[in-house]
Design a protein around this motif. Structure first.
Motif, PDB file in Angstrom:
ATOM      1  N   PRO A 149     -90.685 -26.163 -58.832  1.00  0.00           N
ATOM      2  CA  PRO A 149     -91.508 -26.463 -57.655  1.00  0.00           C
ATOM      3  C   PRO A 149     -91.866 -25.251 -56.816  1.00  0.00           C
ATOM      4  O   PRO A 149     -92.501 -25.394 -55.774  1.00  0.00           O
ATOM      5  CB  PRO A 149     -90.599 -27.405 -56.862  1.00  0.00           C
ATOM      6  CG  PRO A 149     -89.226 -26.918 -57.179  1.00  0.00           C
ATOM      7  CD  PRO A 149     -89.261 -26.490 -58.619  1.00  0.00           C
ATOM      8  N   ASP A 150     -91.476 -24.040 -57.234  1.00  0.00           N
ATOM      9  CA  ASP A 150     -91.685 -22.866 -56.395  1.00  0.00           C
ATOM     10  C   ASP A 150     -93.144 -22.443 -56.312  1.00  0.00           C
ATOM     11  O   ASP A 150     -93.561 -21.867 -55.328  1.00  0.00           O
ATOM     12  CB  ASP A 150     -90.847 -21.694 -56.925  1.00  0.00           C
ATOM     13  CG  ASP A 150     -89.382 -22.067 -57.032  1.00  0.00           C
ATOM     14  OD1 ASP A 150     -88.924 -22.828 -56.166  1.00  0.00           O
ATOM     15  OD2 ASP A 150     -88.719 -21.630 -57.981  1.00  0.00           O
ATOM     16  N   GLY A 151     -93.926 -22.693 -57.361  1.00  0.00           N
ATOM     17  CA  GLY A 151     -95.341 -22.367 -57.327  1.00  0.00           C
ATOM     18  C   GLY A 151     -95.692 -20.973 -57.776  1.00  0.00           C
ATOM     19  O   GLY A 151     -96.771 -20.482 -57.481  1.00  0.00           O
ATOM     20  N   TYR A 152     -94.802 -20.285 -58.516  1.00  0.00           N
ATOM     21  CA  TYR A 152     -95.135 -18.942 -59.007  1.00  0.00           C
ATOM     22  C   TYR A 152     -96.180 -19.038 -60.111  1.00  0.00           C
ATOM     23  O   TYR A 152     -96.085 -19.860 -61.015  1.00  0.00           O
ATOM     24  CB  TYR A 152     -93.905 -18.228 -59.584  1.00  0.00           C
ATOM     25  CG  TYR A 152     -92.688 -18.223 -58.712  1.00  0.00           C
ATOM     26  CD1 TYR A 152     -91.430 -18.273 -59.268  1.00  0.00           C
ATOM     27  CD2 TYR A 152     -92.791 -18.149 -57.323  1.00  0.00           C
ATOM     28  CE1 TYR A 152     -90.302 -18.266 -58.469  1.00  0.00           C
ATOM     29  CE2 TYR A 152     -91.679 -18.135 -56.520  1.00  0.00           C
ATOM     30  CZ  TYR A 152     -90.427 -18.200 -57.096  1.00  0.00           C
ATOM     31  OH  TYR A 152     -89.306 -18.194 -56.320  1.00  0.00           O
ATOM     32  N   HIS A 153     -97.159 -18.160 -60.066  1.00  0.00           N
ATOM     33  CA  HIS A 153     -98.112 -18.003 -61.160  1.00  0.00           C
ATOM     34  C   HIS A 153     -97.622 -16.873 -62.048  1.00  0.00           C
ATOM     35  O   HIS A 153     -97.525 -15.726 -61.602  1.00  0.00           O
ATOM     36  CB  HIS A 153     -99.511 -17.693 -60.630  1.00  0.00           C
ATOM     37  CG  HIS A 153    -100.485 -17.331 -61.705  1.00  0.00           C
ATOM     38  ND1 HIS A 153    -101.535 -16.470 -61.500  1.00  0.00           N
ATOM     39  CD2 HIS A 153    -100.564 -17.697 -63.013  1.00  0.00           C
ATOM     40  CE1 HIS A 153    -102.216 -16.315 -62.614  1.00  0.00           C
ATOM     41  NE2 HIS A 153    -101.643 -17.054 -63.548  1.00  0.00           N
ATOM     42  N   VAL A 154     -97.297 -17.188 -63.290  1.00  0.00           N
ATOM     43  CA  VAL A 154     -96.704 -16.231 -64.211  1.00  0.00           C
ATOM     44  C   VAL A 154     -97.748 -15.800 -65.240  1.00  0.00           C
ATOM     45  O   VAL A 154     -98.438 -16.633 -65.824  1.00  0.00           O
ATOM     46  CB  VAL A 154     -95.478 -16.832 -64.929  1.00  0.00           C
ATOM     47  CG1 VAL A 154     -94.818 -15.784 -65.814  1.00  0.00           C
ATOM     48  CG2 VAL A 154     -94.492 -17.370 -63.910  1.00  0.00           C
ATOM     49  N   SER A 155     -97.847 -14.511 -65.471  1.00  0.00           N
ATOM     50  CA  SER A 155     -98.733 -13.973 -66.493  1.00  0.00           C
ATOM     51  C   SER A 155     -97.940 -13.002 -67.347  1.00  0.00           C
ATOM     52  O   SER A 155     -97.995 -11.788 -67.162  1.00  0.00           O
ATOM     53  CB  SER A 155     -99.942 -13.280 -65.857  1.00  0.00           C
ATOM     54  OG  SER A 155    -100.806 -12.775 -66.837  1.00  0.00           O
ATOM     55  N   ASP A 156     -97.185 -13.568 -68.275  1.00  0.00           N
ATOM     56  CA  ASP A 156     -96.308 -12.757 -69.116  1.00  0.00           C
ATOM     57  C   ASP A 156     -96.881 -12.695 -70.535  1.00  0.00           C
ATOM     58  O   ASP A 156     -97.411 -13.689 -71.042  1.00  0.00           O
ATOM     59  CB  ASP A 156     -94.908 -13.377 -69.157  1.00  0.00           C
ATOM     60  CG  ASP A 156     -93.922 -12.467 -69.866  1.00  0.00           C
ATOM     61  OD1 ASP A 156     -93.444 -11.510 -69.241  1.00  0.00           O
ATOM     62  OD2 ASP A 156     -93.658 -12.717 -71.060  1.00  0.00           O
ATOM     63  N   PRO A 157     -96.801 -11.560 -71.221  1.00  0.00           N
ATOM     64  CA  PRO A 157     -97.344 -11.457 -72.584  1.00  0.00           C
ATOM     65  C   PRO A 157     -96.736 -12.463 -73.562  1.00  0.00           C
ATOM     66  O   PRO A 157     -97.389 -12.844 -74.531  1.00  0.00           O
ATOM     67  CB  PRO A 157     -97.012 -10.013 -72.991  1.00  0.00           C
ATOM     68  CG  PRO A 157     -96.861  -9.277 -71.704  1.00  0.00           C
ATOM     69  CD  PRO A 157     -96.300 -10.250 -70.734  1.00  0.00           C
ATOM     70  N   SER A 158     -95.506 -12.885 -73.317  1.00  0.00           N
ATOM     71  CA  SER A 158     -94.873 -13.811 -74.240  1.00  0.00           C
ATOM     72  C   SER A 158     -95.507 -15.199 -74.216  1.00  0.00           C
ATOM     73  O   SER A 158     -95.257 -16.015 -75.093  1.00  0.00           O
ATOM     74  CB  SER A 158     -93.378 -13.938 -73.914  1.00  0.00           C
ATOM     75  OG  SER A 158     -93.195 -14.530 -72.637  1.00  0.00           O
ATOM     76  N   LEU A 159     -96.359 -15.469 -73.221  1.00  0.00           N
ATOM     77  CA  LEU A 159     -97.003 -16.778 -73.105  1.00  0.00           C
ATOM     78  C   LEU A 159     -98.378 -16.798 -73.762  1.00  0.00           C
ATOM     79  O   LEU A 159     -99.022 -17.841 -73.814  1.00  0.00           O
ATOM     80  CB  LEU A 159     -97.156 -17.157 -71.623  1.00  0.00           C
ATOM     81  CG  LEU A 159     -95.864 -17.196 -70.803  1.00  0.00           C
ATOM     82  CD1 LEU A 159     -96.182 -17.447 -69.337  1.00  0.00           C
ATOM     83  CD2 LEU A 159     -94.934 -18.268 -71.339  1.00  0.00           C
ATOM     84  N   GLU A 160     -98.815 -15.659 -74.283  1.00  0.00           N
ATOM     85  CA  GLU A 160    -100.162 -15.582 -74.835  1.00  0.00           C
ATOM     86  C   GLU A 160    -100.353 -16.481 -76.050  1.00  0.00           C
ATOM     87  O   GLU A 160    -101.426 -17.050 -76.255  1.00  0.00           O
ATOM     88  CB  GLU A 160    -100.470 -14.123 -75.185  1.00  0.00           C
ATOM     89  CG  GLU A 160    -101.937 -13.836 -75.462  1.00  0.00           C
ATOM     90  CD  GLU A 160    -102.283 -14.007 -76.942  1.00  0.00           C
ATOM     91  OE1 GLU A 160    -103.471 -14.150 -77.251  1.00  0.00           O
ATOM     92  OE2 GLU A 160    -101.338 -13.974 -77.756  1.00  0.00           O
ATOM     93  N   ASP A 161     -99.308 -16.636 -76.884  1.00  0.00           N
ATOM     94  CA  ASP A 161     -99.452 -17.487 -78.060  1.00  0.00           C
ATOM     95  C   ASP A 161     -99.628 -18.945 -77.675  1.00  0.00           C
ATOM     96  O   ASP A 161    -100.334 -19.699 -78.345  1.00  0.00           O
ATOM     97  CB  ASP A 161     -98.246 -17.316 -78.994  1.00  0.00           C
ATOM     98  CG  ASP A 161     -96.939 -17.720 -78.323  1.00  0.00           C
ATOM     99  OD1 ASP A 161     -96.850 -17.574 -77.091  1.00  0.00           O
ATOM    100  OD2 ASP A 161     -96.021 -18.173 -79.027  1.00  0.00           O
ATOM    101  N   ILE A 162     -99.013 -19.378 -76.567  1.00  0.00           N
ATOM    102  CA  ILE A 162     -99.189 -20.759 -76.099  1.00  0.00           C
ATOM    103  C   ILE A 162    -100.621 -20.968 -75.634  1.00  0.00           C
ATOM    104  O   ILE A 162    -101.247 -21.989 -75.936  1.00  0.00           O
ATOM    105  CB  ILE A 162     -98.188 -21.071 -74.975  1.00  0.00           C
ATOM    106  CG1 ILE A 162     -96.752 -20.947 -75.491  1.00  0.00           C
ATOM    107  CG2 ILE A 162     -98.428 -22.463 -74.404  1.00  0.00           C
ATOM    108  CD1 ILE A 162     -95.693 -21.188 -74.435  1.00  0.00           C
ATOM    109  N   SER A 163    -101.164 -20.001 -74.902  1.00  0.00           N
ATOM    110  CA  SER A 163    -102.552 -20.099 -74.441  1.00  0.00           C
ATOM    111  C   SER A 163    -103.514 -20.150 -75.618  1.00  0.00           C
ATOM    112  O   SER A 163    -104.519 -20.866 -75.575  1.00  0.00           O
ATOM    113  CB  SER A 163    -102.888 -18.911 -73.535  1.00  0.00           C
ATOM    114  OG  SER A 163    -102.060 -18.895 -72.397  1.00  0.00           O
TER     115      SER A 163
END
Length: 544
Positions: A149-163
């Protein structure tokens, strides 16, 4: 929960090569060393994240979310990236909230895979993050990842495959070799390290939609249409059916899938809506009827008109056919067995009309058979059934004589073998086998066009077959649809064929393809410069 529950924090990633696929991210400060990097970025606080500008999202305000300022910043452990479970992620289904069934502002939980609406304090995603202790969510429209619930927007390279699995993207360079033998030499691997070849993967038979699955596969292996859909970049204004068909094509040809299969559920749900319930998941149907509806619907949604080449559908599949008709007159001197013929001394009406596929009549099976003949399946050559379009063969129907000849052939010809006929009581099936070569069928004899017309030699790229229990009547309950798809092309050892039945994908021998009871085929025009690498001579009119 940290004090930063009302702040939105953005962590920007630096440019670089895409890291290898991984299911979890270790809670190490070194892992996030690149977060907040960049020449124009503020220096990160504690090396983890930096405050982001307030989110300008009117929908979020409806749920009570607003910008806030806190003194504490998120720690590395607050990002919860180690809780992501890629094995449970499935973006094939319709993107609606699992609680409210709304498709507005939907987020996917990257821990359990469920969909929820919103991320504000009063939203279902916010409640899910608290009650189930699942904290990482992805916006299914923008592919942005947030920690709730904190609301952080994360842009990490490890998430690119999910996108990329959510929204695959292609470039002209990445699709240039999809129809070449080199595509077969580069297998992809899913999360379980199982190899698969993109484009040749199984489609879920959710209930009884296998008759639609074979059409989806066949159309998405026609290079001009496939490339048009893969390179599309819809911004939201296009019709929904077209967008979902393009999305499905990108998933089928995605070389980075988490699992080597795709569900057409999202696309077929829109088919159900657009067709007014005519084509449904739970009802077995006719693939030819579905193909005709889908081609015309896609043509309209691509902005097509009645003019030729007004859409990618027409420029790929539309040809022109001339039909000549004449009234049948029985002459008094005619014998009982003499068939009526065209009389050149009487008026012959001629009309030219466009077509998207050619209907092929099969010869009727013998009415009476002995014990031996019952075990013999009748066979006929493709050239004999194509004679319907040679401009000479006549057909009599409702007191009219008819004969046909093509005026213009499209780059891709769709043939429909009419196996099913209705009588007063039941729908009967014709089991006659049509024999055909995989390459080098010359349609010149069935064409009335000047020498400047493009080449008339065609190669097979897709073959849809029907299987059912033995008998002459059509059994819709115990029926199976399969499709044979060409991979590689060009003939020779570099060309392979795959048989796909729902989730079952297996390579098949070329000589086994014509043994099935074909219902639909798609033939590709061979370019004038294409070599004949299979060593089979092209059959021309002089060979008959």
């Amino acid at each position: 929960m940290p004090n930063s529950a009302q702040s939105f924090v953005h962590a920007a990633s630096v440019d670089g090569e895409r890291p290898a696929k991984r299911a979890k991210v270790e809670d190490s400060p070194d892992q996030f060393r690149s977060i907040g990097g960049g020449e124009n970025e503020h220096r990160p606080i504690d090396g983890n994240a930096i405050p982001d500008a307030p989110v300008n999202d009117d929908f979020e305000d409806l749920y009570g979310t607003g910008p806030g300022n806190t003194k504490d910043e998120p720690k590395t452990s607050d990002l919860y990236l180690d809780t992501i479970n890629r094995a449970l992620l499935d973006f094939d289904f319709e993107k609606v909230c699992s609680v409210s069934t709304s498709n507005i502002n939907t987020y996917g939980c990257l821990v359990c895979g469920k969909y929820f609406q919103g991320r504000g304090r009063n939203s279902y995603a916010y409640a899910h993050s608290i009650h189930d202790d699942h904290h990482v969510f992805i916006n299914l429209e923008t592919a942005k990842v947030y920690v709730l619930p904190d609301g952080y927007h994360v842009s990490d390279p490890s998430l690119e495959d999910i996108s990329f699995v959510l929204n695959p993207t292609f470039t002209p360079a990445s699709i240039s070799g999809l129809s070449s033998p080199t595509h077969l030499l580069k297998p992809s691997y899913d999360l379980n390290n199982r190899p698969y070849i993109s484009g040749y993967i199984g489609l879920n038979n959710i209930k009884r939609n296998d008759h639609m699955n074979v059409i989806i596969h066949s159309l998405l292996h026609v290079p001009p249409l496939r490339d048009h859909l893969l390179l599309s970049n819809f911004k939201g204004k296009e019709p929904e059916l077209l967008k979902r068909f393009a999305t499905l094509s990108k998933k089928i040809w995605n070389p980075r899938l988490f699992k080597s299969q795709v569900s057409p559920h999202e696309f077929l749900q829109e088919v159900n809506r657009a067709s007014g319930g005519k084509f449904r998941l739970e009802k077995q149907g006719d693939p030819v009827e579905f193909l005709g509806w889908l081609l015309n619907h896609l043509h309209k949604e691509m902005g097509g008109s009645r003019k030729k080449n007004s859409s990618k559908i027409y420029s790929t599949f539309q040809g022109e056919l001339r039909m000549e008709t004449q009234q049948v007159i029985v002459r008094p001197d005619a014998s009982g067995n003499e068939k009526p013929k065209f009389d050149i001394d009487r008026e012959i009406k001629s009309t030219t009309s466009p077509f998207l596929f050619l209907a092929i009549d099969l010869p009727p099976p013998p009415l009476f058979q002995d014990a031996v003949e019952k075990n013999i399946i009748p066979q006929v050559s493709i050239y004999s059934v194509l004679a319907k379009y040679n401009g000479v063969t006549t057909q009599e129907s409702a007191g009219q004589l008819r004969r046909y000849k093509c005026q213009r052939l499209p780059p891709y010809i769709i043939l429909h073998y009419k196996r099913f006929t209705n009588n007063v009581f039941v729908e009967e099936k014709n089991h006659t086998i049509v024999t055909f070569p995989l390459r080098g069928v010359d349609f010149r004899e069935y064409l009335d066009a000047p020498p400047s017309h493009p080449p008339t030699v065609y190669d097979l790229i897709a073959n849809v077959t029907h299987e059912s229990v033995a008998g002459t009547t059509r059994d819709k309950e115990n029926t199976t649809w399969k499709v044979h798809l060409r991979a590689g092309g060009g003939g020779g050892d570099g060309e392979k064929w795959f048989q796909i039945q729902d989730l079952i994908v297996e390579e098949t021998r070329k000589e086994m393809i014509f043994l099935g009871e074909s219902v639909l085929q798609i033939w590709e025009r061979r370019s004038a410069s294409a070599p004949n690498t299979d060593g089979v001579s092209v059959r021309t009119n002089g060979d008959r």
